[in-house]
Motif scaffolding. Structure first.
Motif, PDB file in Angstrom:
ATOM      1  N   THR A 187       1.151  -0.997   0.158  1.00  0.00           N
ATOM      2  CA  THR A 187       0.213  -0.005  -0.014  1.00  0.00           C
ATOM      3  C   THR A 187       0.798   1.269  -0.418  1.00  0.00           C
ATOM      4  N   ASN A 220      -4.452   5.754   4.480  1.00  0.00           N
ATOM      5  CA  ASN A 220      -4.825   3.857   3.559  1.00  0.00           C
ATOM      6  C   ASN A 220      -3.883   3.616   3.926  1.00  0.00           C
ATOM      7  N   VAL A 221      -1.929   4.108   4.006  1.00  0.00           N
ATOM      8  CA  VAL A 221      -1.111   2.758   4.365  1.00  0.00           C
ATOM      9  C   VAL A 221      -0.625   3.281   5.642  1.00  0.00           C
ATOM     10  N   ASN A 268      -4.917  -1.771   5.144  1.00  0.00           N
ATOM     11  CA  ASN A 268      -5.015  -0.694   3.665  1.00  0.00           C
ATOM     12  C   ASN A 268      -5.931   0.017   3.723  1.00  0.00           C
TER      13      ASN A 268
END
Length: 507
Positions: free
Chosen positions: A95, A369-370, A375
């Motif tokens: 990700t 999200n990272v 994720n």
């Protein structure tokens, strides 16, 4: 939101690298220094930080920042071997914050750092116990396989020793029962000059900008100018409490949540009584106040609204969105997408004081999200993680139900409707007949009219409601300063002076 001076958010945005014709693969062979093996957990999330800025610590660039030019890649791993290196190759399902990946990194000079997030107690990568490597300069002019060693560990937090500084730590039975495990809460206290145990004192509860910890008191203790004033006879005799912002999904927001648990109940029925029985000498509501900026602005206002008989005044600066028809630039009840507006234009989430957009909502969420083990932003420990944990119902997967999709931005109208319980404008409107009289003389809100995160729109919506109230007509003070940004006028000293003036008026 984060006030670091600024918080929700004094995180500045990142920019995309200009397209380059030459790219290379990058793989990283990671091992653990033998001195850290005893504290090494074989399950966690590995982060690779790449920055163009030689002056920064890459692992600390956890918010989008155009000046750091930091790019982040993350992957979960179970069964990391203790006794040998492990290669994390470019073809893994990383990700990432970038459009390019580790299979095609643009050529150039980078400063790299690897972090192993193995902590399970806190919500963010800066948690004590996590391991990281030294910063490494790399010249990426060909595909490379680099060896790095996790040779450093994030140390435990500590409060600076000072005669007027105290640490409070307690087990919350309320939260422990809810989570079925021990949950502990901390706060720090700054006592007034000349403090005498057993004497009755007014008290101020300060809520931090996004994710601010109880150790932020250290900044005041190290501020010679502030402490010179605080230890003088000029300073008001008020107890300061600095609440801790840590929660299971990022900032707890000090409120009850379907996902994080009853943090509001715990604050009112456990934390405050323990602090005041030990230090304050009284439990009178008339001399109890709450304040904060950014996230702290939202929380402090929320505590005054939802617990009107507990606090006798709020000083809310640059609060997060307090009207969800203006959730920054999104009307969550009507719009279809959080990333694109009605003109199919990429929606900004941050600007400078002159209105120049600096970062899009889509880019900001991609960054979160990272940091999420799922994720997605839902468990990232970031801003929208905490908002969703507080406002949304719990999903079947154990995570908060997303109000918008983490990749497409599509809004779920049913989840958006559930957020209404923490829409301050709608809450106050619905309950004004009984709530209004309890709020008279208690509300002060400040907002910069060029707030970096478009939070002035929500405050305008809330102000418009208050202007039209009846029985009683609200006497709330809401000030907008032209050309001022996020939290730019917040000051601990000024808050304390305002509380002193309020106390004098109550005499």
């Amino acid at each position: 939101m984060k006030y670091l001076l600024f918080t929700l958010f004094l995180f500045l945005p990142f920019t995309k690298l200009q397209s380059q014709s030459t790219t290379h693969k990058l793989s990283v062979e990671v091992s653990v220094d033998e001195t850290l093996l005893n504290s090494f957990n074989r399950s966690g999330r590995l982060f690779i930080f790449l920055t163009k800025n030689p002056d920064l610590e890459p692992r600390q660039q956890i918010w989008p920042n155009p000046y750091s030019k930091t790019h982040i890649f993350a992957v979960n791993k179970d069964g990391f071997p203790k006794d040998k290196p492990l290669t994390f190759g470019p073809d893994l399902n990383w990700t990432k914050t970038t459009e390019w990946g580790l299979t095609n990194v643009p050529e150039g000079t980078y400063y790299m750092q690897v972090l192993w997030d193995q902590d399970s107690k806190e919500s963010r990568t800066g948690a004590p116990g996590n391991l990281y490597s030294s910063k490494k300069k790399i010249e990426l002019n060909s595909s490379k396989h680099l060896a790095v060693v996790l040779n450093q560990q994030i140390q435990k937090r500590s409060l600076k020793e000072h005669p007027l500084a105290k640490l409070i730590e307690l087990k919350s039975d309320t939260l422990s029962n809810w989570w079925n495990k021990e949950m502990r809460i901390k706060a720090s206290i700054l006592l007034p000059h000349g403090y005498q145990k057993g004497k009755s004192y007014p008290i101020r509860y300060n809520v931090a900008g996004y994710g601010g910890r109880y150790t932020r008191l250290n900044r005041l203790l190290n501020n010679n100018k502030f402490m010179e004033w605080w230890e003088s006879d000029e300073a008001p005799k008020i107890i300061n409490v600095f609440l801790d912002g840590e929660g299971p999904f990022g900032d707890s927001y000090q409120m009850d949540s379907d996902n994080s648990g009853p943090y509001g109940y715990s604050l009112i029925h456990e934390v405050i009584p323990q602090i005041e029985s030990k230090y304050r000498g009284t439990d009178e509501m008339t001399t109890r106040f709450v304040d904060g900026c950014s996230t702290g602005g939202w929380v402090s206002l929320g505590l005054q609204l939802y617990y009107p008989d507990i606090f006798n005044g709020v000083y809310s600066y640059s609060p997060d969105a307090i009207d969800f028809e203006n959730y920054q630039l999104i009307n969550i009840y009507k719009e279809k997408n959080a990333f694109y507006n009605e003109y199919d234009y990429l929606r900004p989430v941050m600007r400078n004081e002159y209105g120049e957009p600096m970062l899009s909502m889509k880019e900001f969420v991609a960054y979160e999200n990272v940091f999420g083990p799922s994720n997605t932003y839902l468990d990232s420990g970031g801003q929208f993680s905490a908002h969703t944990a507080l406002y949304s119902p719990k999903g079947e997967d154990g995570l908060p139900q997303p109000m918008f999709h983490h990749v497409t931005g599509e809004i779920d109208s049913l989840v958006a409707k559930s957020w209404e319980k923490y829409d301050f404008k709608r809450y106050a409107e619905k309950n004004w007949k009984t709530l209004g009289p309890k709020l008279q003389g208690k509300i002060y809100i400040w907002m910069g009219d060029m707030d970096h995160f478009y939070l002035n729109t929500g405050t305008r919506g809330f102000e418009n409601f208050l202007k039209n109230t009846k029985d009683p007509k609200s006497d709330a003070i809401i000030e907008f300063s032209p050309m001022e940004g996020h939290c730019s006028l917040f000051s601990h000293k000024e808050i304390l002076i305002k509380i002193k003036e309020r106390l004098k008026a109550l005499e």
